[in-house]
Design a protein around this motif. Structure first.
Motif, PDB file in Angstrom:
ATOM      1  N   ASP A  51       0.828  -1.210   0.000  1.00 38.64           N
ATOM      2  CA  ASP A  51       0.000   0.000   0.000  1.00 38.64           C
ATOM      3  C   ASP A  51       0.862   1.260   0.000  1.00 38.64           C
ATOM      4  N   HIS A  52       1.924   1.262   0.827  1.00 37.26           N
ATOM      5  CA  HIS A  52       2.826   2.423   0.870  1.00 37.26           C
ATOM      6  C   HIS A  52       3.503   2.637  -0.480  1.00 37.26           C
ATOM      7  N   GLU A  55       1.167   4.271  -3.001  1.00 39.44           N
ATOM      8  CA  GLU A  55       1.069   5.723  -2.828  1.00 39.44           C
ATOM      9  C   GLU A  55       2.243   6.431  -3.508  1.00 39.44           C
TER      10      GLU A  55
END
Length: 190
Positions: A51-52, A55
């Motif tokens: 997820d990081h 981004e």
């Protein structure tokens, strides 16, 4: 910060103070992301790492022009804007491509950290230059030092051998420096 400052100033003695600071900030950003997200939480929270990185991919692609509020994407957005102002379009694209490769290599490394013996040596050697940031460092160096190799120059066997040697050296130095910490981390041998 002290080690980074010394290393950057010795590596780029002809760069001005602003370029040295920008380059050092990129190295600190990469190290902090690696320490906090890739190494720190990867084994326990692989989904969070993905997820990081997602981004960060949005920032690298400039597909999402909404204000970036989370610390790592916001800091990367700021760094990239400052590099973009100094770089040719080709050099900037090379930098963002190397950052994408590095970030994805950190995900790959996190996926294999618990069982490193399952990674064959050839794969490790191919991935290692990305996980120690050296490809990103080389791409950023061209911008900081104000030079850009042509595609023909970049494809010369002597240039490719030199880049491989630098990548291997960076990986070995990092492996030696981090060995004790990695042995203490768990039962798998680094």
């Amino acid at each position: 910060m002290d080690i980074t400052s010394h290393g950057v100033s010795r590596t780029f003695p002809t760069a001005d103070a602003d370029d040295l600071a920008l380059f050092a900030e990129l190295l600190l950003w990469l190290t902090a992301f690696d320490d906090l997200h890739a190494e720190g939480n990867a084994v326990k929270e692989a989904a969070a790492l993905v997820d990081h990185t997602g981004e960060l991919m949005l920032v690298l692609a400039h597909g999402d022009r909404r204000p970036v509020r989370k610390p790592f994407p916001a800091a990367l957005d700021d760094l990239l804007a400052r590099f973009r102002a100094r770089a040719s379009p080709v050099a900037y694209l090379r930098l963002t491509a190397s950052l994408r490769d590095t970030i994805m290599a950190l995900v790959w490394e996190a996926h294999h950290v618990a069982e490193p013996e399952k990674v064959v040596l050839a794969t490790y050697l191919a991935m290692r230059p990305h996980t120690v940031f050296i490809r990103t460092i080389m791409a950023a160096a061209e911008i900081v030092l104000g030079y850009e190799l042509t595609d023909a120059e970049r494809d010369l066997p002597s240039v490719r051998r030199l880049e491989t040697a630098v990548a291997n050296l960076a990986g070995w130095i990092n492996d030696l420096a981090s060995y004790g910490r990695e042995v203490a981390r768990g039962p798998a041998q680094p």
